[in-house]
Design a protein around this motif. Sequence first.
Motif, PDB file in Angstrom:
ATOM      1  N   VAL A 371      -7.744  -0.779  11.974  1.00 35.06           N
ATOM      2  CA  VAL A 371      -6.063  -1.133  10.980  1.00 35.06           C
ATOM      3  C   VAL A 371      -5.922  -0.576   9.196  1.00 35.06           C
ATOM      4  CG1 VAL A 371      -4.296  -2.500  11.093  1.00 35.06           C
ATOM      5  CG2 VAL A 371      -4.868  -2.859  13.414  1.00 35.06           C
ATOM      6  N   ALA A 372      -6.833  -1.928   8.502  1.00 36.89           N
ATOM      7  CA  ALA A 372      -7.314  -1.395   7.536  1.00 36.89           C
ATOM      8  C   ALA A 372      -7.390   0.132   7.622  1.00 36.89           C
ATOM      9  CB  ALA A 372      -7.949  -2.518   6.648  1.00 36.89           C
ATOM     10  N   TRP A 373      -8.273   0.923   7.225  1.00 40.24           N
ATOM     11  CA  TRP A 373      -8.716   1.842   7.258  1.00 40.24           C
ATOM     12  C   TRP A 373      -7.077   2.843   7.517  1.00 40.24           C
ATOM     13  CZ3 TRP A 373      -8.228   6.881   9.699  1.00 40.24           C
ATOM     14  CH2 TRP A 373      -9.287   7.696   8.735  1.00 40.24           C
ATOM     15  N   LEU A 374      -6.706   2.962   8.103  1.00 36.32           N
ATOM     16  CA  LEU A 374      -5.264   3.600   9.100  1.00 36.32           C
ATOM     17  C   LEU A 374      -4.313   3.551   8.327  1.00 36.32           C
ATOM     18  CD1 LEU A 374      -4.457   5.570  10.935  1.00 36.32           C
ATOM     19  CD2 LEU A 374      -3.613   3.545  12.430  1.00 36.32           C
ATOM     20  N   LEU A 375      -3.957   2.309   7.506  1.00 36.95           N
ATOM     21  CA  LEU A 375      -2.710   2.192   6.342  1.00 36.95           C
ATOM     22  C   LEU A 375      -3.217   2.728   5.018  1.00 36.95           C
ATOM     23  CD1 LEU A 375      -2.378  -1.572   7.507  1.00 36.95           C
ATOM     24  CD2 LEU A 375      -0.716  -0.460   7.552  1.00 36.95           C
ATOM     25  N   ALA A 376      -4.968   2.399   5.252  1.00 37.77           N
ATOM     26  CA  ALA A 376      -5.034   3.025   3.309  1.00 37.77           C
ATOM     27  C   ALA A 376      -4.856   4.084   3.345  1.00 37.77           C
ATOM     28  CB  ALA A 376      -6.434   2.629   2.717  1.00 37.77           C
ATOM     29  N   ASN A 377      -5.367   5.518   4.849  1.00 37.89           N
ATOM     30  CA  ASN A 377      -5.515   6.287   4.604  1.00 37.89           C
ATOM     31  C   ASN A 377      -3.887   7.618   4.873  1.00 37.89           C
ATOM     32  OD1 ASN A 377      -7.785   7.214   3.731  1.00 37.89           O
ATOM     33  ND2 ASN A 377      -8.408   5.285   4.940  1.00 37.89           N
ATOM     34  N   ASN A 384       3.368   1.995   5.152  1.00 39.16           N
ATOM     35  CA  ASN A 384       4.785   0.981   4.986  1.00 39.16           C
ATOM     36  C   ASN A 384       5.141   0.255   6.256  1.00 39.16           C
ATOM     37  OD1 ASN A 384       4.289   0.868   1.812  1.00 39.16           O
ATOM     38  ND2 ASN A 384       6.071   2.374   1.896  1.00 39.16           N
ATOM     39  N   LEU A 385       5.495   1.551   6.813  1.00 38.82           N
ATOM     40  CA  LEU A 385       5.825   0.712   7.794  1.00 38.82           C
ATOM     41  C   LEU A 385       5.060  -0.221   8.987  1.00 38.82           C
ATOM     42  CD1 LEU A 385       8.468   1.160  10.444  1.00 38.82           C
ATOM     43  CD2 LEU A 385       7.560   2.931  11.139  1.00 38.82           C
ATOM     44  N   LEU A 386       3.691   0.654   9.246  1.00 39.22           N
ATOM     45  CA  LEU A 386       2.831  -0.114  10.072  1.00 39.22           C
ATOM     46  C   LEU A 386       2.503  -1.730   9.217  1.00 39.22           C
ATOM     47  CD1 LEU A 386       0.104   2.178  10.446  1.00 39.22           C
ATOM     48  CD2 LEU A 386       1.833   1.566  12.041  1.00 39.22           C
ATOM     49  N   MET A 387       2.606  -1.337   8.076  1.00 36.76           N
ATOM     50  CA  MET A 387       2.519  -3.169   7.225  1.00 36.76           C
ATOM     51  C   MET A 387       3.212  -4.068   7.467  1.00 36.76           C
ATOM     52  SD  MET A 387       0.970  -4.703   4.911  1.00 36.76           S
ATOM     53  CE  MET A 387      -0.636  -3.339   4.383  1.00 36.76           C
ATOM     54  N   ILE A 388       4.443  -3.863   7.819  1.00 35.76           N
ATOM     55  CA  ILE A 388       5.572  -4.958   8.681  1.00 35.76           C
ATOM     56  C   ILE A 388       5.233  -4.783   9.197  1.00 35.76           C
ATOM     57  CG2 ILE A 388       7.873  -4.635   8.909  1.00 35.76           C
ATOM     58  CD1 ILE A 388       9.005  -2.699   7.468  1.00 35.76           C
ATOM     59  N   LEU A 389       4.627  -4.234  11.015  1.00 37.83           N
ATOM     60  CA  LEU A 389       3.681  -4.726  11.747  1.00 37.83           C
ATOM     61  C   LEU A 389       2.770  -6.237  11.489  1.00 37.83           C
ATOM     62  CD1 LEU A 389       4.453  -1.171  13.783  1.00 37.83           C
ATOM     63  CD2 LEU A 389       5.953  -3.500  13.769  1.00 37.83           C
ATOM     64  N   VAL A 390       1.790  -5.399  10.442  1.00 34.20           N
ATOM     65  CA  VAL A 390       1.007  -6.454  10.221  1.00 34.20           C
ATOM     66  C   VAL A 390       1.407  -7.478  10.157  1.00 34.20           C
ATOM     67  CG1 VAL A 390      -0.788  -6.933   9.175  1.00 34.20           C
ATOM     68  CG2 VAL A 390      -0.997  -4.410  10.020  1.00 34.20           C
ATOM     69  N   LEU A 391       2.521  -8.050   9.031  1.00 38.14           N
ATOM     70  CA  LEU A 391       3.068  -9.409   8.538  1.00 38.14           C
ATOM     71  C   LEU A 391       3.959  -9.246   9.686  1.00 38.14           C
ATOM     72  CD1 LEU A 391       3.573  -7.988   4.635  1.00 38.14           C
ATOM     73  CD2 LEU A 391       1.836  -9.402   5.502  1.00 38.14           C
TER      74      LEU A 391
END
Length: 570
Positions: A371-377, A384-391
């Motif tokens: 998940v972190a690799w996907l967010l970083a790339n 940003n949309l996926l980060m909302i789901l993480v938070l």
Amino acid sequence: MSNAKDDDAVAGPVPVAPVPNAPTESGPVLAADGTPLKRSLSRALRRQKGRALLLVAPLLIFVLVTFIIPIGSMLFRSVENDIVSNTLPYTVQRLASWEAESGNLPSEDVYKAMYDDLFVAAEAKRHTRLGSRLNYEQTGISSLFRQSGRGVDDLAGDAADALEDAVPAFGEGETWYALMDAGSGEGNTTLLSNMRDRIGRLNDSAASAEMDFVPSAEIAAVLPRTARTYTEWAVYTVTEDERNPAERDPWELVSLALLEELPTADLSGLSAERAALLQQAQAVDFNVPSYRETLAEIDEEWGTVTPWETIQTHSSKYTAGYFLNAIDAQKTPDGYEWQPEEKQILLTLFGRTLFMSLMITGSCILLGYPVAWLLANLPAYKANLLMILVLLPFWTSLLVRTSAWKVMLQSQGVINDVLVWIGLVDDANRLVMINNQFGTIVAMTHILLPFMILPMYSVMQTVPPSYLRAAKSLGATNWTAFWRVYFPQSVPGIGAGSILVFILSIGYYITPEIVGGTSGVFISNRIAYHISSSLNWGLAAALGTILLAVVLVLYWCYDRIVGIDNVKLG
């Protein structure tokens, strides 16, 4: 042709104008205000440090109040054991010479001291607390002290009735006060000070209230036990009840002490009034029975050596008993030994806590790294949309998230229903995924996963994509480029997330309590139980101290193996 005089003038030394504040052989360098430069720089540095200290002072005070002081209090509570010596001071003193190995009961003096201490402790409502403390070491001793506190005043009450029937004046508080108070004569200030300290320790107070009473030195010399008991009562009356001792009858224990001491007391050195009053009391016919028999009648357990061994073993002001209990051992009259096998549970809980915390940390790494690799790339708007789901879990109550897993993992829950529907699980053999270690690991992995993703994501963002392209251009495969170029640079984020998740998981107790059942609870659940239910704060402090020490040791090992300098948050 030039003039020789002019040539000499040109070739001679040229005078130089003095430079302000230039160093001279006769003094130091000066600042613009005329003070020595070194002193001026030191003053400026002190002012700078002072401003910096003022800026961080609120944080320092907050950390001191909410972190340092509670930890220090916890460490102290884990070895504190003054309740026995404060509540039974005379018993502990006389019991020190008793040899438990002999198998004989203590002497009559020990029983007398226990009677006095128990009477005062019952008046101060402290005997039940003492019983609870000793019950941690010897099961059943709590009821012994509770029952003894109810029946210890019977003998003293009979003595007070006999004394008042024979000499009615002793039924009035003024008579006792006039007999025991030094008045304008010599007072025993040492006895008063000792009793102030005794009452202060017995009731956890300063015992500093003002009082006019001072015990008479001549009475203290003739009737020491009576003077001591009355002084103890007078201090207690003033400091705890806030009453005037001259207007109240003393404890019945004072009458018992007086009737026991009078038959052998020499009254010749007393004043005429006191001697006359005490001579009337000497004529009272009251037989003081054996204190050993008296306590044995209250509870037959006093006729055995078991409670005395327990009191003697745990009478020191500081003890390692809590730490021994925390590792399933105990302190006995014969030394240290393991507790019975059916009570050995805490070491198992420590091992289970460490194992499951490591499992939770590992599962967070496996699930969080992709998940972190996907967010970083990903492009910024998608990341940003996926980060909302993480938070998103942070916006939901911890209790709600844990309860949701309890609903989903139960035998008739959503997951089992889906597995039965698609035919992977037979309806009669549904999976048991709740109230065990599996349920705890699943629920806590979901709760702690964001704490693993965020540090790894922040570090992965700092890895330039050009490194991977350069590796591939040199002939590396996608796997080789990732494993040898990208992964080593993401290790600091893994380290930061692992430390964060492990430390959080090792101290969790709400989630294991709800979904863990009997096999999925942590040592933190036991600490919470002793704090809120059993009120054994000493054992809870010892367990917390050991848990803190384990975390620090693991942190030190991580620093030695990996290096804490390699931990980064981006």
